[in-house]
Design a protein around this motif. Structure first.
Motif, PDB file in Angstrom:
ATOM      1  N   UNK A   1      10.075  -6.516   2.616  1.00  0.00           N
ATOM      2  CA  UNK A   1       9.944  -5.168   3.179  1.00  0.00           C
ATOM      3  C   UNK A   1      10.481  -5.157   4.602  1.00  0.00           C
ATOM      4  N   UNK A   2      11.171  -4.103   4.951  1.00  0.00           N
ATOM      5  CA  UNK A   2      11.732  -3.994   6.287  1.00  0.00           C
ATOM      6  C   UNK A   2      11.512  -2.572   6.789  1.00  0.00           C
ATOM      7  N   UNK A   3      10.589  -2.416   7.746  1.00  0.00           N
ATOM      8  CA  UNK A   3      10.341  -1.082   8.289  1.00  0.00           C
ATOM      9  C   UNK A   3       8.874  -0.878   8.558  1.00  0.00           C
ATOM     10  N   UNK A   4       8.497   0.386   8.613  1.00  0.00           N
ATOM     11  CA  UNK A   4       7.106   0.724   8.930  1.00  0.00           C
ATOM     12  C   UNK A   4       6.393   1.166   7.662  1.00  0.00           C
ATOM     13  N   UNK A   5       5.244   0.598   7.426  1.00  0.00           N
ATOM     14  CA  UNK A   5       4.510   0.922   6.204  1.00  0.00           C
ATOM     15  C   UNK A   5       3.517   2.047   6.529  1.00  0.00           C
ATOM     16  N   UNK A   6       4.017   3.268   6.372  1.00  0.00           N
ATOM     17  CA  UNK A   6       3.205   4.451   6.669  1.00  0.00           C
ATOM     18  C   UNK A   6       3.294   5.428   5.504  1.00  0.00           C
ATOM     19  N   UNK A   7       2.852   6.658   5.744  1.00  0.00           N
ATOM     20  CA  UNK A   7       2.839   7.665   4.678  1.00  0.00           C
ATOM     21  C   UNK A   7       4.231   7.853   4.069  1.00  0.00           C
ATOM     22  N   UNK A   8       5.246   7.887   4.955  1.00  0.00           N
ATOM     23  CA  UNK A   8       6.595   8.180   4.483  1.00  0.00           C
ATOM     24  C   UNK A   8       7.120   7.069   3.561  1.00  0.00           C
ATOM     25  N   UNK A   9       6.715   5.835   3.804  1.00  0.00           N
ATOM     26  CA  UNK A   9       7.275   4.724   3.041  1.00  0.00           C
ATOM     27  C   UNK A   9       6.363   4.190   1.940  1.00  0.00           C
ATOM     28  N   UNK A  10       5.099   4.616   1.972  1.00  0.00           N
ATOM     29  CA  UNK A  10       4.137   4.105   0.995  1.00  0.00           C
ATOM     30  C   UNK A  10       4.556   4.457  -0.435  1.00  0.00           C
ATOM     31  N   UNK A  11       5.013   5.698  -0.615  1.00  0.00           N
ATOM     32  CA  UNK A  11       5.367   6.148  -1.966  1.00  0.00           C
ATOM     33  C   UNK A  11       6.552   5.353  -2.495  1.00  0.00           C
ATOM     34  N   UNK A  12       7.491   5.059  -1.601  1.00  0.00           N
ATOM     35  CA  UNK A  12       8.688   4.306  -2.003  1.00  0.00           C
ATOM     36  C   UNK A  12       8.311   2.902  -2.493  1.00  0.00           C
ATOM     37  N   UNK A  13       7.398   2.279  -1.767  1.00  0.00           N
ATOM     38  CA  UNK A  13       6.960   0.941  -2.166  1.00  0.00           C
ATOM     39  C   UNK A  13       6.234   1.002  -3.523  1.00  0.00           C
ATOM     40  N   UNK A  14       5.394   2.018  -3.673  1.00  0.00           N
ATOM     41  CA  UNK A  14       4.649   2.140  -4.939  1.00  0.00           C
ATOM     42  C   UNK A  14       5.619   2.334  -6.109  1.00  0.00           C
ATOM     43  N   UNK A  15       6.624   3.173  -5.890  1.00  0.00           N
ATOM     44  CA  UNK A  15       7.616   3.411  -6.956  1.00  0.00           C
ATOM     45  C   UNK A  15       8.314   2.112  -7.342  1.00  0.00           C
ATOM     46  N   UNK A  16       8.675   1.332  -6.310  1.00  0.00           N
ATOM     47  CA  UNK A  16       9.400   0.091  -6.552  1.00  0.00           C
ATOM     48  C   UNK A  16       8.559  -0.875  -7.403  1.00  0.00           C
ATOM     49  N   UNK A  17       7.272  -0.971  -7.053  1.00  0.00           N
ATOM     50  CA  UNK A  17       6.406  -1.899  -7.797  1.00  0.00           C
ATOM     51  C   UNK A  17       6.165  -1.370  -9.218  1.00  0.00           C
ATOM     52  N   UNK A  18       6.038  -0.058  -9.341  1.00  0.00           N
ATOM     53  CA  UNK A  18       5.839   0.495 -10.692  1.00  0.00           C
ATOM     54  C   UNK A  18       7.037   0.194 -11.590  1.00  0.00           C
ATOM     55  N   UNK A  19       8.228   0.246 -10.995  1.00  0.00           N
ATOM     56  CA  UNK A  19       9.433  -0.090 -11.758  1.00  0.00           C
ATOM     57  C   UNK A  19       9.323  -1.518 -12.292  1.00  0.00           C
ATOM     58  N   UNK A  20       8.859  -2.435 -11.439  1.00  0.00           N
ATOM     59  CA  UNK A  20       8.691  -3.831 -11.870  1.00  0.00           C
ATOM     60  C   UNK A  20       7.667  -3.930 -12.994  1.00  0.00           C
ATOM     61  N   UNK A  21       6.548  -3.240 -12.802  1.00  0.00           N
ATOM     62  CA  UNK A  21       5.485  -3.319 -13.811  1.00  0.00           C
ATOM     63  C   UNK A  21       5.967  -2.779 -15.163  1.00  0.00           C
ATOM     64  N   UNK A  22       6.784  -1.743 -15.095  1.00  0.00           N
ATOM     65  CA  UNK A  22       7.328  -1.190 -16.351  1.00  0.00           C
ATOM     66  C   UNK A  22       8.232  -2.188 -17.063  1.00  0.00           C
ATOM     67  N   UNK A  23       8.764  -3.139 -16.266  1.00  0.00           N
ATOM     68  CA  UNK A  23       9.612  -4.191 -16.880  1.00  0.00           C
ATOM     69  C   UNK A  23       8.784  -5.443 -17.185  1.00  0.00           C
ATOM     70  N   UNK A  24       7.482  -5.269 -17.245  1.00  0.00           N
ATOM     71  CA  UNK A  24       6.536  -6.374 -17.511  1.00  0.00           C
ATOM     72  C   UNK A  24       6.584  -7.446 -16.430  1.00  0.00           C
ATOM     73  N   UNK A  25       7.027  -7.095 -15.235  1.00  0.00           N
ATOM     74  CA  UNK A  25       7.031  -8.067 -14.131  1.00  0.00           C
ATOM     75  C   UNK A  25       5.789  -7.796 -13.287  1.00  0.00           C
ATOM     76  N   UNK A  26       4.779  -8.636 -13.518  1.00  0.00           N
ATOM     77  CA  UNK A  26       3.492  -8.336 -12.895  1.00  0.00           C
ATOM     78  C   UNK A  26       3.067  -9.346 -11.827  1.00  0.00           C
TER      79      UNK A  26
END
Lengths: 120, 281
Positions: free
Chosen positions: A20-45
């Motif tokens: 991760x590179x940047x500030x982990x705040x409201x603006x970026x939290x959703x982006x991180x969550x989306x990224x991890x959900x993409x992994x989980x959908x690919x069975x990468x847990x």
């Protein structure tokens, strides 16, 4: 002006390392969550977050991490963190989340800790 | 009907203050050079009770670092359990002991002091408690910056840049700037998400003040807050399992002073203060 958090994804064995590179705040939290959900959908847990270049976190970022941890556990996976900057670490301490997350000194230590953890 | 009145004309250029007191409890003046306190006493009686009265005004010299404390009679007329008045003398002593505190904090402490004194008192009536504390400071020592941001997430980065410029130009150290930045971001996020429901037509106002002693921010929203008492009463312990609800707790923990109040328009103003020099503050 908009500075989105950059997220680099790499695989180390079966561990998905997100740099991760940047500030982990409201603006970026959703982006991180989306990224991890993409992994989980690919069975990468098995997910590791390298926080080396996160110079700021507030309650929105912390909330996102708690939410991710729960989501990953639902998928029978594991979430680890490493390389917390001193002030970011202080925020974890104040909010007592340093006891909730598995936090490592560096990526290698974190990745090594996955040895022996069975896949879902 | 009558009123009591204290009025003053302050001439910063000339370094003087002309005042007139019509039957009001003497406002207190602290002179930093001599470390002495003076009561600014009446130049005439209550206003409105007698016809044809002339009021005498007085003029004093003011200097940087001096402070005036004006207050209503609720302070000096507060009674304790034994029916004894708090009185001007006690207030003078309290005033003198509290000159090191920031004006807002002193105001709050004065009220708390008198409320403590009143505890157990048989007199139910609470006369008005109003304070005005004026500190004389040089313009170049007091800096203020005002920002207004629409309620959308992208402005958070602008906020950080604006704050960083202030930190850099005033050489604010990391042990102050780091918690201050997080605390301000919490208050701004709170305004955006809770008060404005991300309606970007509504603006979040951020006023940053800085002098030799403190850096402070007022974060003001344009919402209509119906639940200020509930917000103030909220349990601020951190729940490790919660996905939200850490913002206010962080603001309290990261600030040296934090205060929440309603604005005249019904919005919320969160004020947070960090001391720049812990020894002085």
């Amino acid at each position: 002006m908009e500075v989105e958090m950059e997220i680099e994804v790499a695989e180390k064995g079966r561990v998905n390392v997100l740099g991760l590179n940047g500030k982990l705040d409201l603006a970026n939290a959703a982006r991180l969550k989306d990224q991890v959900k993409t992994l989980l959908n690919q069975q990468k847990n098995m997910v590791h977050l390298n926080m080396k270049r996160v110079d700021f976190i507030n309650s929105s970022g912390l909330g996102a991490l708690v939410s991710l941890m729960k989501e990953i556990r639902v998928h029978k996976g594991r979430l680890t963190l490493s390389n917390l900057a001193p002030y970011v670490n202080e925020i974890f301490e104040i909010t007592q989340l340093s006891h909730v997350f598995e936090i490592f000194q560096n990526v290698d230590e974190a990745v090594a800790s996955y040895d022996g953890v069975p896949m879902a | 009907m009558f009123i009591t009145l204290f009025m003053a004309c302050i001439d910063m250029g000339a370094g003087t203050m002309e005042y007139c007191n019509g039957g009001h409890p003497p406002a207190l003046y602290y002179r930093v050079a001599s470390k002495e306190t003076t009561g600014l006493r009446p130049g005439g009686p209550l206003v409105g009770q007698f016809a044809g009265i002339e009021y005498r005004s007085s003029r004093i010299k003011i200097s940087r670092g001096d402070r005036i404390f004006c207050f209503t009679d609720g302070f000096v007329e507060a009674e304790n359990r034994q029916g004894e008045l708090y009185g001007q003398k006690r207030l003078e002593e309290f005033f003198k002991a509290g000159v090191e505190f920031d004006a807002r904090k002193f105001s709050r402490l004065a009220r708390e002091e008198v409320e403590r004194y009143r505890q157990g008192s048989r007199s139910e009536a609470i006369d008005d408690f109003t304070t005005l504390v004026i500190d004389f400071v040089d313009d170049e020592e007091n800096h203020s910056y005002e920002f207004a941001y629409p309620s959308r997430e992208e402005i958070l980065d602008e906020l950080y840049v604006d704050l960083d410029k202030i930190f850099q130009s005033h050489r604010v150290k990391a042990d102050v700037s780091n918690p201050f930045r997080v605390a301000v971001s919490e208050a701004v996020t709170n305004a955006m998400v809770h008060a404005h429901k991300r309606d970007d037509a509504k603006q979040i106002h951020v006023l940053v003040e800085l002098n030799q002693r403190i850096i402070a921010a007022d974060i003001v929203d344009e919402g209509k807050c119906q639940e200020i008492d509930a917000i103030k009463a909220r349990n601020l312990l951190f729940d490790p399992a919660a996905e939200s609800g850490r913002g206010l707790g962080l603001i309290k923990r990261l600030s040296d002073e934090a205060d929440i109040r309603l604005t005249p328009h019904g919005g919320l103003c969160i004020r947070l203060v960090k001391y720049l020099n812990r020894d002085k503050a």
